[in-house]
Design an enzyme around this catalytic site. Sequence first.
Site, PDB file in Angstrom:
ATOM      1  N   HIS A  78       0.844  -1.207   0.000  1.00  0.00           N
ATOM      2  CA  HIS A  78       0.000   0.000   0.000  1.00  0.00           C
ATOM      3  C   HIS A  78       0.876   1.253   0.000  1.00  0.00           C
ATOM      4  O   HIS A  78       0.618   2.200   0.746  1.00  0.00           O
ATOM      5  CB  HIS A  78      -0.966  -0.005   1.183  1.00  0.00           C
ATOM      6  CG  HIS A  78      -2.046  -1.031   1.044  1.00  0.00           C
ATOM      7  ND1 HIS A  78      -3.307  -0.747   0.592  1.00  0.00           N
ATOM      8  CD2 HIS A  78      -2.033  -2.371   1.255  1.00  0.00           C
ATOM      9  CE1 HIS A  78      -4.032  -1.859   0.546  1.00  0.00           C
ATOM     10  NE2 HIS A  78      -3.284  -2.864   0.946  1.00  0.00           N
ATOM     11  N   TYR A 345       3.380  -5.446   9.599  1.00  0.00           N
ATOM     12  CA  TYR A 345       3.281  -3.985   9.498  1.00  0.00           C
ATOM     13  C   TYR A 345       4.392  -3.360  10.352  1.00  0.00           C
ATOM     14  O   TYR A 345       4.984  -2.347   9.990  1.00  0.00           O
ATOM     15  CB  TYR A 345       1.919  -3.469   9.971  1.00  0.00           C
ATOM     16  CG  TYR A 345       0.735  -3.822   9.079  1.00  0.00           C
ATOM     17  CD1 TYR A 345       0.769  -4.909   8.220  1.00  0.00           C
ATOM     18  CD2 TYR A 345      -0.423  -3.071   9.108  1.00  0.00           C
ATOM     19  CE1 TYR A 345      -0.321  -5.244   7.428  1.00  0.00           C
ATOM     20  CE2 TYR A 345      -1.523  -3.389   8.310  1.00  0.00           C
ATOM     21  CZ  TYR A 345      -1.464  -4.486   7.480  1.00  0.00           C
ATOM     22  OH  TYR A 345      -2.551  -4.813   6.691  1.00  0.00           O
TER      23      TYR A 345
END
Length: 367
Positions: A78, A345
């Site tokens: 992303h 993440y």
Amino acid sequence: MAERNSHKSTTGPNIGPIPLNRRTLLGGAAVAALGAAGIGGFLFAEDRIGPWRLTARDIVDRLQDTAGGSFPGWRRNHAKGVAVAGYFDSNGNGAELSKASAFRSGRYRLAGRFSLAGGNPHVPDTPTAPRGLGLQLFLPDGEQWRMAMLNIPVFLDATAQDFYDRTLAFAEDPATGKPDPAVMKDYIASHPKTAAALAVIGQGAPAPTFATSTFFSLNAFRFTDGDGRTVPVRWRLEPENPPPATGPANGDNALFDGLVTDLRATPLRWRLMVVVGEAGVDPTDDATRMWPNDRRTVHVGTVVLDRIETESADNVRDVNFDPLVLPNGIEASDDPLLQARSAVYGESFRRRAGETKPVGAVVVKEA
Ligand code: HEM
């Protein structure tokens, strides 16, 4: 390390002999970067004593290797995105399900980020590239609720191992600049959960714009009320009176340009809908599977976005939308993806935190 900012993916939707309903989703290498690791016991440590086990580092390495270039400073998935801000108007209906402060009636400030899947921050927008929305709600007593959602109703992988394997299977072939249809086909044929998820996703065309998209939590969570009762939930953000689609903007930033136009015309609103699962019946550990459509759904409030900016240190560039940053009253389910996502993440965040920050990929000009 020199950055290769100029790299552009040439991947288009034509990925060969995949049934049409699947092809609609497979907008390119972006899809490859949609998921990763799993394992009832996702490994957080990096020690590899004994048999090979998947780590967060392995997954981020794979995302980097398949991004179609080297992009230091950016999110490893992303990467292309834009910062937004606004507020959450809680209507109090959620208090029946969870004691989380987010469900006390009131207005809570939030920051967010719209994104496209994939590790290449300069990938041209395509209608089929999976769209992300990360939100960070600022709640009373210094609590936060962070979430990262996608515009698809199910995820492509049930486990982190599948995400890792699929990331390679759906990666661009450097020779053609496109995923290899035969490799993808083989992967799908040998992964029935992914095949089933692609069939579900293929049933509907993607919404034309960010503003008209529905965003899904995909993973299940648990809500606990003031008496200690717990229910499994998933949630989604449904656009409320979305502006008419701005018409297909052109160019490599068509989706993001459309978002800027829409949000400047009027604040954008989404209803936060909490779907209550049936304990012991609806799968909470498998994001590739839908829950029945008739499950009770509670409208708990409205997300309103009224500001859009280029990513920077002043907004969400340096935020990690870790789905396990949750207020008291909301907990992780047994979905192995949640622990994996949190670890991955974190690894992506650690890497980018130590790298020089490029200017945001989507530049929002002053109004
Ligand atoms: C094991 C599965 C997954 C892996 C390994 C993975 C990996 C990643 C990574 C590395 C990032 C960049 C993090 C950062 O540097 O801040 C990211 C961002 C993101 N992921 Fe995932 N992801 C997975 C599953 C999912 C799922 C199931 C969803 C949606 C429900 C999702 C939605 C997002 C969104 C929206 C972002 C962008 C957040 C932002 O704007 O910072 N991912 N993902």
